[in-house]
Design a protein around this motif. Structure first.
Motif, PDB file in Angstrom:
ATOM      1  N   GLY A 293       0.801  -1.227   0.000  1.00  0.00           N
ATOM      2  CA  GLY A 293       0.000   0.000   0.000  1.00  0.00           C
ATOM      3  C   GLY A 293       0.834   1.278   0.000  1.00  0.00           C
ATOM      4  O   GLY A 293       0.471   2.259  -0.641  1.00  0.00           O
TER       5      GLY A 293
ATOM      6  N   SER B 202      -0.864  -5.028  -3.187  1.00  0.00           N
ATOM      7  CA  SER B 202      -1.797  -4.794  -2.084  1.00  0.00           C
ATOM      8  C   SER B 202      -2.830  -3.783  -2.576  1.00  0.00           C
ATOM      9  O   SER B 202      -2.768  -3.309  -3.701  1.00  0.00           O
ATOM     10  CB  SER B 202      -1.097  -4.161  -0.895  1.00  0.00           C
ATOM     11  OG  SER B 202      -0.097  -4.964  -0.408  1.00  0.00           O
TER      12      SER B 202
ATOM     13  N   GLY C 157      -1.302  -7.748   5.888  1.00  0.00           N
ATOM     14  CA  GLY C 157       0.040  -7.809   5.313  1.00  0.00           C
ATOM     15  C   GLY C 157       0.246  -9.062   4.463  1.00  0.00           C
ATOM     16  O   GLY C 157       1.356  -9.387   4.060  1.00  0.00           O
TER      17      GLY C 157
HETATM   18 MG    MG Z   1       0.814  -3.934   3.460  1.00  0.00          MG
END
Ligand code: MG
Ligand code: ASP
Length: 449
Positions: free
Chosen positions: A8, A37, A196
């Motif tokens: 991100g 992501s 994650g």
């Molecule tokens: Mg991440």
């Protein structure tokens, strides 16, 4: 063939997405497969939207505005997202009518972050004249166990990914851009691999396709000898082993999803951590080799907000079955224990702060004396040969000099880490001092004089 994973932070706005595209294009001769992501912050935003929907408010405005703006700036037609937006609103309406955010709907909801980002990125690559195609991970064969949130992938995934690309898409004439983090289970429901989790997706794909390298692109130069916000002059490590990386991630280095080393270790595929802000650097390689530096020390990490539990039962001295009795309770309550240190009739252990300790204390108190301390930190040193007298003397010198009590010590059986549990408020100063005495040459001699 390489896998390139961007999180991100690398995708926070149109400018950063352009930077990622530039890096991908520079690597085009390596046949990159891209894993992404969600756009930065979007997973948290979706979680919020889910909570609000469970309280009766369905609101997709901010989500639309953010993605629409990025699309506008990258010249990507936002109308391609109409079907996905309809699906998103549908999931939120379901949550609203249920009145709770269950894991099934939560996973479905979180999937939209990655499903949007891969489509935007792939279209932008096309705008740059590069043939590309976006995939939801289940299209390429990533399949998980039935559970939700933090679910595990099924082993057949590896074979299926290989088959998928071998039969349809190799050699790549379109760059694949794959959603990280999300998958489906055998019931066809959307699942997620834990926060994650895109790192894990990258590792799975790279291992399945036996890539040369799995690259994880971050906003730091690689894996460092300490958290740079605490130790600004922390050093970049050139090479570390899977084991060391796994311990590092587990003990709080915010570098990789702790599970992401597992597939690549099995397949012996190196992972390289690189900086998307300085793409020319070598980064850190995680493989089955490690750098044997002079003292074998790699990194200091810290995990805060830990709960320390001390259990003592004098009547168990000389008895057998004590540990079994205690751990049966942990199993019963489904509590995972992190560090342990024991003596004849007492145990110290650490737990995550999320554990409901009240129930645990109640059960243990029937035959033991239990003391719980919250807000503790685990400071750990990772590397080989930390147990040499020289290193140990430096470590204890630091605790002495800083006047910090050590509440518990635990050494991993693999002998690549030693961990100290201390009060959380001292964690940063201890890390700073340990770094100075262990990793910075001039200071490191002072103790020995
Ligand atoms: Mg991440
Ligand atoms: N978007 C997910 C998260 O924020 C997965 C990831 O970033 O790897 O946790």
């Amino acid at each position: 063939m390489i896998v390139m994973k961007f999180g991100g932070a690398a995708l926070k706005d149109s400018q950063s997405i352009k930077n990622v595209a530039k890096i991908v294009i520079q690597n085009i001769e390596h046949d990159p497969i891209i894993v992404l992501s969600a756009v930065g912050g979007v997973t948290d935003e979706l979680l919020d939207m889910g909570m609000q929907a469970s309280h009766g408010a369905v609101d997709v405005k901010a989500f639309i505005e953010l993605h629409e703006k990025i699309c506008g700036e990258l010249d990507v037609d936002f109308s391609i997202f109409r079907p996905l937006l309809k699906e998103l609103t549908g999931v939120l309406s379901d949550i609203k009518s249920l009145g709770v955010l269950r894991l099934v709907e939560k996973d479905a909801l979180l999937s939209f972050g990655e499903r949007f980002s891969v489509r935007i990125f792939s279209k932008y690559l096309e705008n740059m004249g590069i043939k590309s195609r976006a995939y939801d991970s289940w299209e390429i064969g990533i399949i998980t166990t039935p559970s939700h949130s933090n679910t595990k992938i099924l082993h057949k995934t590896y074979k299926d990914i290989r088959k998928f690309f071998e039969t349809n898409h190799m050699p790549f004439w379109e760059i694949p851009v794959i959603t990280g983090f999300i998958a489906k289970n055998s019931k066809g429901e959307i699942t997620t691999l834990g926060r994650g989790g895109s790192d894990l997706t990258a590792s799975i794909v790279g291992t399945a396709l036996k890539c040369e390298e799995i690259q994880i692109w971050k906003d730091v130069d690689g894996i460092l000898s300490a958290e740079p916000s605490i130790v600004p002059n922390a050093k970049v490590l050139r090479r570390i082993s899977y084991r060391e990386a796994h311990e590092l991630a587990f003990f709080g280095a915010k570098i990789l999803h702790p599970q992401s080393m597992i597939p690549s270790k099995k397949g012996n595929i190196p992972i390289r951590v690189k900086n998307f802000l300085f793409p020319d650097g070598d980064g850190t390689i995680i493989s089955d080799k490690t750098d044997e530096t002079e003292e074998g020390l790699k990194s200091l990490t810290c995990r805060k907000d830990i709960t320390l539990v001390n259990i003592e039962s004098p009547e168990m001295i000389g008895e057998y079955g004590y540990l079994a009795r205690i751990f049966a309770i942990f199993k019963d309550l489904k509590i995972s224990v992190d560090l342990i240190a024991t003596s004849e009739a007492s145990i110290s252990l650490t737990l995550d702060n999320t554990v409901n300790v009240e129930r645990l204390i109640k059960r243990l108190s029937s035959f033991s004396e239990v003391k719980v301390r919250k807000k503790m930190a685990i400071v750990s040193l990772i590397g080989t040969r930390y147990y040499s007298p020289t290193i140990l003397s430096k470590i204890f010198y630091v605790f002495h000099k800083e006047g910090v009590n050590v509440e518990m010590i635990s050494q991993g059986a693999s002998k690549i880490n030693i961990a100290f549990v201390i009060d959380e408020i001292y964690a940063d100063k201890v890390i700073k001092a340990l770094h100075k005495y262990l990793f910075e040459k001039e200071k490191s001699l002072e103790v020995m004089r």
